[in-house]
Design an enzyme around this catalytic site. Structure first.
Site, PDB file in Angstrom:
ATOM      1  N   ASP A  68       0.538  -1.171   0.097  1.00 34.30           N
ATOM      2  CA  ASP A  68      -0.289  -0.232  -0.226  1.00 34.30           C
ATOM      3  C   ASP A  68       0.651   1.356  -0.530  1.00 34.30           C
ATOM      4  O   ASP A  68       1.410   1.424   0.593  1.00 34.30           O
ATOM      5  CB  ASP A  68      -0.767  -0.083   1.442  1.00 34.30           C
ATOM      6  CG  ASP A  68      -2.066   0.784   0.702  1.00 34.30           C
ATOM      7  OD1 ASP A  68      -1.648   1.999   0.666  1.00 34.30           O
ATOM      8  OD2 ASP A  68      -2.961   1.266   2.164  1.00 34.30           O
ATOM      9  N   GLY A 110      -5.310   2.960  -7.708  1.00 33.16           N
ATOM     10  CA  GLY A 110      -5.031   3.257  -9.320  1.00 33.16           C
ATOM     11  C   GLY A 110      -4.985   4.526 -10.406  1.00 33.16           C
ATOM     12  O   GLY A 110      -4.733   4.638 -10.877  1.00 33.16           O
ATOM     13  N   ASP A 156     -10.332   3.709  -1.491  1.00 33.55           N
ATOM     14  CA  ASP A 156     -11.565   2.785  -0.616  1.00 33.55           C
ATOM     15  C   ASP A 156     -13.004   3.252  -0.732  1.00 33.55           C
ATOM     16  O   ASP A 156     -13.244   4.401  -1.028  1.00 33.55           O
ATOM     17  CB  ASP A 156     -11.165   3.300   0.562  1.00 33.55           C
ATOM     18  CG  ASP A 156      -9.650   3.269   0.551  1.00 33.55           C
ATOM     19  OD1 ASP A 156      -8.048   2.887  -0.031  1.00 33.55           O
ATOM     20  OD2 ASP A 156      -9.726   2.931   1.873  1.00 33.55           O
TER      21      ASP A 156
HETATM   22  C1  GLA Z   1      -5.171   1.982   2.894  1.00 33.41           C
HETATM   23  C2  GLA Z   1      -6.129   0.601   1.523  1.00 33.41           C
HETATM   24  C3  GLA Z   1      -7.252  -0.100   2.131  1.00 33.41           C
HETATM   25  C4  GLA Z   1      -6.317  -0.327   3.679  1.00 33.41           C
HETATM   26  C5  GLA Z   1      -5.846   0.516   4.746  1.00 33.41           C
HETATM   27  C6  GLA Z   1      -4.843   0.416   6.119  1.00 33.41           C
HETATM   28  O1  GLA Z   1      -6.714   2.784   3.085  1.00 33.41           O
HETATM   29  O2  GLA Z   1      -6.747   1.616   0.821  1.00 33.41           O
HETATM   30  O3  GLA Z   1      -7.853  -0.875   1.600  1.00 33.41           O
HETATM   31  O4  GLA Z   1      -5.424  -0.695   3.421  1.00 33.41           O
HETATM   32  O5  GLA Z   1      -5.175   1.523   3.757  1.00 33.41           O
HETATM   33  O6  GLA Z   1      -4.713   1.081   6.138  1.00 33.41           O
END
Ligand code: GLA
Length: 516
Positions: A276, A315, A336
């Site tokens: 991430d 993305g 998200d």
């Molecule tokens: C981001 C990701 C989520 C999740 C959080 C965790 O927002 O996009 O899917 O993994 O971090 O902190």
């Protein structure tokens, strides 16, 4: 000195009288130094914010490192002899973000109130002096030149499993993960094809061991033992990290330890990594994402262990164009998801232009499922499941599998719908017909399946039921298909005449599998 270039003209132009007055004020207080606020996460870790400040008379400069961001103080305005308002900016890869910090010396404490635009009332905290250099932001490491990371041969069909974030966020621990695995192995989900149990953010400790190895916090006492437990159930274990120094939730990321972390995960028996972007934005521009993700792709490859590589960078940078190059098996295509119709529908129905980038081994990921989390109706969750199946999207359930109401389980384990998602040809569906206004329209999507069959999904994005009449030619067909099965009604339907006509419930779907 950025502060002088920036601050002095501002004061002269905007506050000339104050500037003159300040010349006469003496600043006995000195907040120069490194300050820390440690928030107890009650899992054996602390989230730390460092304010490394330097006062020069009326001016204050320096850096502020929050759990996931790194700000440079770009302007300061005194608010008395022992208090300042600091404007701080961060570069987040593609633009600047601003925050305002009101700081006030109070004996050995620095009282801090943070205001970020659009983020509601100021958050207040109390900082204490910390040793110089503690919490300093790591230096930037240049990423290697681009090259092709060899494919790991995994994810021939979209990954299926479960992820902890949507339901549990930071409230996930070893015992919960084990009980979720127990449930998946016994409630029909494993039999339907669900396999990965993925731990998202918040498993990490807040420091590495003496050799620099990443360690777990007290919620996960023994990750290897947990992997063994999951494997004994015939399931696989996934984990989460960031290419930055911190994850989104402010835990330790893999920055500067990529190979070491990949080796640790391989030794634990990890089968899947969600990686991430978050903390990496303080060090790298968006344009450098490919090179940054490539580093972990190389590191995973070097372990020799088959580990699915999931890119999570929302993305950005047309990731679908380079995801396979860095060894990625799937890449998030959006921000998200939330457990709400608007969020799910916006994300899902916007995926049409990306269809050509999905293929066995490499999938567009419109984010994890919210099915069963309570924010949508069962009709809407059937649409969510159908749409994700049409999109050849990863099916990562995000609900509490230990207590799944029967209708929700029926949605997640509908074999016919799962079979659409998992079709071995891996061709993502396309929107072929639409009628009505954007958010309230009816849409027909077609997905070409192995052996010449097709999935047809007729969606109704309006809140009210709709009668939908489609000609075969609207669906790109010359004549009625030979056979059709309604995958939610579990029955054959006869399709004769010039097209399809039927009622589609508000926010609902009719999902057909047709043979030519
Ligand atoms: C981001 C990701 C989520 C999740 C959080 C965790 O927002 O996009 O899917 O993994 O971090 O902190």
């Amino acid at each position: 000195m950025m502060v002088e270039i920036y601050v002095k003209p501002v004061i002269r132009m905007a506050l000339p009288a104050l500037a003159l007055a300040l010349a006469a004020v003496s600043f006995a207080a000195d907040l120069t130094g490194n300050w820390v606020v440690a928030e107890d996460m009650h899992d054996g870790t602390f989230r730390r914010t460092y304010l490394d400040l330097k006062q020069d008379g009326a001016n204050v400069g320096g850096h502020i490192r929050t759990t996931q961001n790194y700000f440079t103080v770009s302007a300061s305005t005194p608010a008395g002899t022992d208090a300042w308002t600091l404007s701080a900016h961060m570069v987040d890869g593609r633009g600047e973000r601003l925050a305002t910090y009101a700081v006030k010396l109070a004996g050995d404490e620095l009282h801090v109130a943070i205001q970020r635009p659009g983020r509601g009332p100021a958050a207040e905290m109390v900082a204490h002096r910390a040793p110089a250099g503690e919490g300093a932001y790591p230096a930037r490491v240049e990423p290697a030149a681009l090259h092709k990371v060899p494919s790991n041969g995994l994810a021939k069909t979209p990954p299926m499993g479960w992820n902890s974030w949507n339901k549990f966020a930071g409230r996930i621990d070893d015992a919960t993960v084990r009980s979720i695995a127990d449930a998946m192995a016994s409630n029909g989900m494993k039999d339907a094809g669900y396999q990965y149990i993925n731990i998202d953010d918040t498993w990490e400790a807040d420091h590495r061991d003496a050799q620099g190895n990443i360690t777990t916090n007290k919620k996960f006492p023994d990750m290897k033992a947990l992997a063994d437990y999951i494997h004994a159930k015939g399931l696989k274990l996934g984990i989460y990290s960031s290419p930055g120094p911190n994850t989104c939730a402010g835990y330790d990321g893999s920055y500067g330890h990529e190979e070491q972390d990949a080796a640790t995960w391989a030794a634990w028996g990890i089968d899947y990594l969600k990686y991430d972007w978050c903390g990496a934005r303080n060090l790298y521009k968006d344009e450098e994402m490919q090179a940054v993700y490539q580093k972990m792709g190389d590191a995973l490859h070097k372990t020799g262990r088959p580990i699915v590589f999931s890119l999570c960078q929302y993305g950005r940078q047309d990731v679908w164009k380079w995801g396979p190059e860095v060894g990625g098996n799937l890449w998030r295509t959006t921000g998200d998801i939330r457990d709400a119709w608007d969020s799910m529908a916006k994300i899902g129905f916007d995926q049409d232009p990306l269809a050509s980038y999905a293929a066995p081994g490499h999938w567009n990921d419109p984010d994890m499922l919210e099915i069963g989390n309570g924010g949508m109706t069962d009709t809407e969750y059937r649409t969510h499941m159908s749409l994700w199946a049409m999109l050849a999207a990863p099916l990562l359930a995000g609900n509490d599998l230990r207590s799944v109401p029967k209708p929700v389980l029926d949605i997640l384990t509908n074999r016919d719908v799962v079979a659409i998602d998992q079709d071995k040809d891996g061709r993502q569906g396309r929107r072929i017909w639409q009628s009505g206004d954007q958010e309230a329209r009816q849409e027909a999507w077609i997905r070409e399946l192995a052996g010449g069959a097709q999935a047809i999904a007729i969606f109704n994005r309006a809140a009210a039921d709709a009668n939908v009449t489609l000609k075969w030619s609207d669906l790109g067909m010359k004549k009625a298909p030979k056979s059709a099965r309604d995958l939610w009604e579990h029955r054959e339907v006869s399709l004769i005449g010039a097209g399809y006509s039927g009622n589609v419930p508000g926010h609902g779907v009719v999902l057909l599998r047709v043979g030519k």
